[in-house]
Design a protein around this motif. Structure first.
Motif, mmCIF file in Angstrom:
data_model
loop_
_atom_site.group_PDB
_atom_site.id
_atom_site.type_symbol
_atom_site.label_atom_id
_atom_site.label_comp_id
_atom_site.label_asym_id
_atom_site.label_seq_id
_atom_site.Cartn_x
_atom_site.Cartn_y
_atom_site.Cartn_z
ATOM 1 N N SER A 164 47.174 40.465 25.626
ATOM 2 C CA SER A 164 46.334 40.868 24.497
ATOM 3 C C SER A 164 44.997 41.360 25.008
ATOM 4 O O SER A 164 44.433 40.800 25.952
ATOM 5 N N LEU A 165 44.492 42.409 24.394
ATOM 6 C CA LEU A 165 43.203 42.960 24.789
ATOM 7 C C LEU A 165 42.087 41.957 24.537
ATOM 8 O O LEU A 165 42.133 41.189 23.577
ATOM 9 N N GLY A 166 41.085 41.978 25.409
ATOM 10 C CA GLY A 166 39.884 41.181 25.186
ATOM 11 C C GLY A 166 39.929 39.761 25.684
ATOM 12 O O GLY A 166 38.938 39.049 25.591
ATOM 13 N N LEU A 167 41.067 39.291 26.202
ATOM 14 C CA LEU A 167 41.146 37.922 26.707
ATOM 15 C C LEU A 167 40.711 37.875 28.170
ATOM 16 O O LEU A 167 40.878 38.824 28.919
ATOM 17 N N LYS A 168 40.181 36.736 28.584
ATOM 18 C CA LYS A 168 39.803 36.563 29.977
ATOM 19 C C LYS A 168 41.024 36.183 30.807
ATOM 20 O O LYS A 168 41.965 35.596 30.312
ATOM 21 N N GLY A 169 40.976 36.526 32.073
ATOM 22 C CA GLY A 169 42.023 36.115 32.998
ATOM 23 C C GLY A 169 43.352 36.806 32.791
ATOM 24 O O GLY A 169 44.399 36.224 33.053
ATOM 25 N N ILE A 170 43.328 38.054 32.302
ATOM 26 C CA ILE A 170 44.563 38.808 32.131
ATOM 27 C C ILE A 170 44.576 39.967 33.119
ATOM 28 O O ILE A 170 43.533 40.411 33.591
ATOM 29 N N PRO A 171 45.761 40.491 33.459
ATOM 30 C CA PRO A 171 45.815 41.642 34.371
ATOM 31 C C PRO A 171 45.149 42.861 33.757
ATOM 32 O O PRO A 171 45.256 43.099 32.546
ATOM 33 N N ARG A 172 44.478 43.641 34.595
ATOM 34 C CA ARG A 172 43.880 44.889 34.102
ATOM 35 C C ARG A 172 44.952 45.926 33.807
ATOM 36 O O ARG A 172 44.893 46.621 32.806
ATOM 37 N N ARG A 173 45.928 46.045 34.688
ATOM 38 C CA ARG A 173 46.985 47.031 34.521
ATOM 39 C C ARG A 173 48.348 46.352 34.540
ATOM 40 O O ARG A 173 48.542 45.356 35.233
ATOM 41 N N ILE A 174 49.288 46.906 33.800
ATOM 42 C CA ILE A 174 50.689 46.500 33.862
ATOM 43 C C ILE A 174 51.434 47.633 34.558
ATOM 44 O O ILE A 174 51.507 48.749 34.034
ATOM 45 N N LEU A 175 51.963 47.362 35.751
ATOM 46 C CA LEU A 175 52.656 48.383 36.516
ATOM 47 C C LEU A 175 54.165 48.209 36.380
ATOM 48 O O LEU A 175 54.665 47.091 36.331
ATOM 49 N N ASN A 176 54.875 49.333 36.338
ATOM 50 C CA ASN A 176 56.330 49.251 36.306
ATOM 51 C C ASN A 176 56.865 49.072 37.714
ATOM 52 O O ASN A 176 56.106 48.995 38.673
ATOM 53 N N LYS A 228 48.546 40.538 41.193
ATOM 54 C CA LYS A 228 47.762 40.934 42.368
ATOM 55 C C LYS A 228 46.298 40.722 42.014
ATOM 56 O O LYS A 228 45.776 41.357 41.096
ATOM 57 N N CYS A 229 45.635 39.801 42.732
ATOM 58 C CA CYS A 229 44.302 39.336 42.331
ATOM 59 C C CYS A 229 43.294 39.524 43.456
ATOM 60 O O CYS A 229 43.580 39.243 44.619
ATOM 61 N N LEU A 230 42.106 39.964 43.097
ATOM 62 C CA LEU A 230 41.002 40.158 44.028
ATOM 63 C C LEU A 230 40.079 38.946 43.983
ATOM 64 O O LEU A 230 39.618 38.548 42.902
ATOM 65 N N GLU A 231 39.807 38.347 45.135
ATOM 66 C CA GLU A 231 38.875 37.231 45.220
ATOM 67 C C GLU A 231 37.473 37.763 45.490
ATOM 68 O O GLU A 231 37.233 38.430 46.499
ATOM 69 N N LEU A 232 36.556 37.481 44.584
ATOM 70 C CA LEU A 232 35.155 37.893 44.728
ATOM 71 C C LEU A 232 34.274 36.692 44.453
ATOM 72 O O LEU A 232 34.067 36.305 43.304
ATOM 73 N N ASP A 233 33.753 36.086 45.533
ATOM 74 C CA ASP A 233 32.918 34.894 45.402
ATOM 75 C C ASP A 233 33.673 33.831 44.601
ATOM 76 O O ASP A 233 34.708 33.353 45.023
ATOM 77 N N SER A 234 33.171 33.487 43.418
ATOM 78 C CA SER A 234 33.829 32.454 42.617
ATOM 79 C C SER A 234 34.665 33.053 41.494
ATOM 80 O O SER A 234 35.063 32.356 40.554
ATOM 81 N N GLU A 235 34.962 34.342 41.586
ATOM 82 C CA GLU A 235 35.717 35.039 40.534
ATOM 83 C C GLU A 235 37.051 35.503 41.086
ATOM 84 O O GLU A 235 37.172 35.871 42.255
ATOM 85 N N LEU A 236 38.067 35.480 40.228
ATOM 86 C CA LEU A 236 39.360 36.056 40.562
ATOM 87 C C LEU A 236 39.657 37.141 39.535
ATOM 88 O O LEU A 236 39.766 36.868 38.344
ATOM 89 N N PHE A 237 39.747 38.369 40.012
ATOM 90 C CA PHE A 237 39.975 39.531 39.159
ATOM 91 C C PHE A 237 41.434 39.952 39.306
ATOM 92 O O PHE A 237 41.881 40.279 40.407
ATOM 93 N N ILE A 238 42.195 39.942 38.203
ATOM 94 C CA ILE A 238 43.609 40.299 38.261
ATOM 95 C C ILE A 238 43.738 41.819 38.182
ATOM 96 O O ILE A 238 43.585 42.420 37.121
ATOM 97 N N ILE A 239 44.025 42.431 39.322
ATOM 98 C CA ILE A 239 44.108 43.882 39.417
ATOM 99 C C ILE A 239 45.290 44.409 38.612
ATOM 100 O O ILE A 239 45.164 45.387 37.864
ATOM 101 N N SER A 240 46.436 43.757 38.771
ATOM 102 C CA SER A 240 47.635 44.289 38.111
ATOM 103 C C SER A 240 48.707 43.222 37.994
ATOM 104 O O SER A 240 48.663 42.189 38.666
ATOM 105 N N GLU A 241 49.655 43.516 37.138
ATOM 106 C CA GLU A 241 50.872 42.711 36.991
ATOM 107 C C GLU A 241 52.068 43.633 37.178
ATOM 108 O O GLU A 241 52.122 44.724 36.603
#
Length: 650
Positions: free
Chosen positions: A25-37, A400-413
């Motif tokens: 769902s759009l707007g939630l934290k901790g979700i993948p930015r992109r959904i890849l096939n 696929k998640c990027l570690e940045l300091d104390s943040e985990l950014f979910i690049i894609s699913e």
């Protein structure tokens, strides 16, 4: 009435689309930015269903060995060519004494084989496998080779009991654990941490969970542990602790929120990210909790070692003997009884191991049910090193998640399979591929899907993917592969830390600037719509971190109504003010983009009399359809649908 039929038909069709689409769902934290096939993957199907699979990849070779039920496969990482099979239920594959060492359940009579891969697979020798392979694949086991020595944990009894970590074969003495050191353990991982300048102090670290000896109702039923033994440990003297670890120590591994005394206690998986300096080696541990959440905590090997060297021994009140219990010595058979007695009776540390890297909370807490973790390192175009976490979910997807300091950014699913759970996972770091095993097949996932962000410099930058940078050739990989090595590609536009697309403005000129200003994916359409009918517009969601809005005639706007991977704007009944230009706009960070554009024009005559080529709209799952064909079928479809829908709502 026709508008009513269309509205009901739309309701049911949207419901069907929602049922067949699984997206965040759009707007939630901790979700993948992109959904890849799955077009960035290569699938290798098995001939038979596998209840269990295990991977092994030699460090110096671009081959992968897969063991399963009645087979051993040799797979080329580049071409995915497969050789095999070999008949046995395989649980262990290791490189041992210059050969491939394979162990299996062998009809509940564990057996090991030394294999040589030439033109065909040849069995050189066979060995009794108790203590290396379990009796059945559902029993706990692990294995590790260190400088020609084989370490293993497997049950010694048919019922899965008497499970312990041992040095089982090789050039050094076989040693095992004192039976009272652990209580009903489940071993998760073992790792050898090299010390290039001090090899005599090298240790093997064992990560496991065990039953809590405290049976009180408020106590956690399971405790996560890390233990260590010295590589040079040869056991005690003939009189005391012969063939038993003299250096075994264990401590509680804590993941959670210390201030709230809220902890994740069920260890699921561990990945050790080795560093040139052993002190910088990191341990990524995946935990689950009783409230159905998962967490990733990160520990420093230096911190773990420091606790073992400084903490008091739980339950021991005397003076600490010299040498200190757990110290690595070249002649363990000469250790004094006072030192060995502390190891025997008080091997647990009083202090707990917390993360000094993220001391206040886990690196990442999620409602996703993660089951496995692998970590890769990549040097980006900004010449910094980044850690990428690859997390497997219980639904067959990879985050696929990027570690940045104390943040985990979910690049894609990436969805690999929805038929079964992921059984095994291994990283081919030099090739930048993740190998994932299921019951039915194996997937090779490309970690550099830069073509997915190739529509513009802004999209490449917003991806925040360290593997990719914007160059004159579009969004391209930062890692250059060759037959013998992987090298870092300097140059290219990225903004990993801030994710600001303004870096593109100054750098792009000429044809690249024109490419940036006119996205290739722009979709504009003129649609004829009658007064009074229901109509909706949709646009594709490319990024689940963006905000989508519908703009009418350049001033009034409406929020996105998300349905799976689409953003909708529904007009329940067309009025005179409903016509005009509609734009679906996305905004992410500092970048605003036109995704889709509609021009709604009033149709004064019967819709069915117009040429079908001029009447285009979008079906409810995002594919174009002929509006005239849809309306012409309303007479016989909508009537039955309407009655079914009405009765269903009563």
């Amino acid at each position: 009435m026709q508008g009513l039929y269309l509205s009901i038909l739309l309701d049911l069709h949207l419901t069907f689309c929602m049922m067949t689409t699984t997206t965040p769902s759009l707007g939630l934290k901790g979700i993948p930015r992109r959904i890849l096939n799955g077009d960035t993957t290569h699938k290798v199907p098995y001939q038979t269903h596998q209840n269990h699979t295990v991977f092994f990849r030699p460090e110096t070779k671009d081959v992968l060995y897969l063991g399963g039920t009645n087979l051993v496969l040799k797979i080329d990482v580049d071409t995915n060519d497969v050789e095999g099979p070999c008949e046995n239920v395989i649980m262990v594959i290791q490189e041992f004494q210059d050969s491939l060492f394979v162990c299996g359940t062998n009809g509940q009579k564990p057996q090991c084989w030394k294999l040589v891969h030439n033109q065909s697979t040849e069995i050189v020798e066979s060995y009794e496998g108790t203590g290396i392979s379990p009796y059945v694949y559902t029993q706990n086991s692990l294995s590790l080779t260190v400088e020609g020595d084989l370490y293993a944990a497997a049950p010694l009894e048919h019922d899965g009991s008497y499970l312990q970590f041992r040095r089982k074969a090789g050039g050094r003495t076989n040693v095992w654990m004192y039976e009272k050191w652990v209580l009903e353990p489940t071993f998760v991982a073992a790792s050898w941490v090299k010390r290039n300048q001090d090899p005599e102090n090298e240790k093997i670290y064992i990560f496991f969970r065990e039953k809590n000896s405290d049976n009180s109702p408020e106590a956690d039923p399971w405790i996560t542990r890390v233990a260590r033994v010295c590589k040079v440990d040869e056991g005690g003297s003939k009189r005391f602790f012969q063939n038993t670890w003299t250096s075994f120590l264990k401590a509680r591994l804590v993941c959670g929120f210390p201030k709230e005394s809220l902890y994740f206690n069920h260890l699921r998986d561990v990945y050790v990210l080795h560093a040139e300096d052993w002190r910088d080696t990191r341990v990524y541990a995946l935990f689950t909790s009783s409230w159905n959440a998962t967490a990733v905590c990160v520990y420093s090997i230096a911190d773990i070692d420091k606790l073992f060297e400084t903490s008091a021994f739980k339950g021991y009140e005397g003076d600490i003997p010299d040498p200190r219990p757990g110290t690595c010595v070249t002649n363990s058979r000469g250790l004094p009884y006072t030192t060995l007695n502390v190891v025997k009776d008080h091997s647990e540390m009083s202090e707990w191991i917390h993360s000094s890297i993220h001391p206040l909370a886990p690196l990442y807490v999620s409602n996703y049910n993660y089951t496995k973790v692998v970590v890769d390192q990549v040097q980006a175009a900004d010449e910094h090193m980044y850690n990428i976490l690859l997390l497997a979910t219980d639904t067959g997807t990879i985050h696929k998640c990027l570690e940045l300091d104390s943040e985990l950014f979910i690049i894609s699913e990436t969805q690999l399979s929805n038929r079964s759970a992921i059984q095994s996972m291994i990283l081919a770091s030099r090739k930048k591929k993740l190998i994932v095993g299921f019951a039915e097949d194996m997937f090779s996932l490309d970690l550099q899907p830069c073509q997915k962000y190739n529509s513009s410099c802004a999209e490449c930058v917003l991806s925040r993917d360290p593997y990719c940078a914007w160059t004159q050739n579009g969004c391209t990989s930062t890692v250059v592969m060759s037959d013998s090595s992987a090298s870092f590609h300097r140059g290219g536009i990225q903004n990993i830390k801030e994710q600001q697309t303004s870096v593109c403005t100054a750098a792009l000129e000429g044809s690249q600037s024109r490419r940036e200003s006119t996205p290739a994916s722009l979709d504009s359409e003129t649609v004829y719509v009658m007064l009074g009918v229901s109509f909706y517009m949709s646009c594709q969601i490319d990024s689940y971190h963006a905000t989508y809005t519908w703009v009418h005639q350049g001033h009034s706007s409406s929020p996105c109504q998300q349905l799976g991977p689409r953003c909708l704007h529904l007009i329940t009944a067309m009025e005179h003010g409903s016509y005009g230009n509609y734009k679906c706009m996305s905004k992410e960070q500092d970048h605003t983009r036109l995704v889709t554009e509609y021009n709604l024009t009033k149709q004064p005559i019967l819709l069915a009399s117009l040429p079908s080529s001029t009447l285009k709209t979008y079906n409810r799952c995002g594919k174009r359809n002929n509006a005239a064909a849809l309306v012409s079928h309303v007479e016989w479809v909508a009537m039955s649908v309407a009655f079914m829908a009405i009765f269903a709502r009563l």
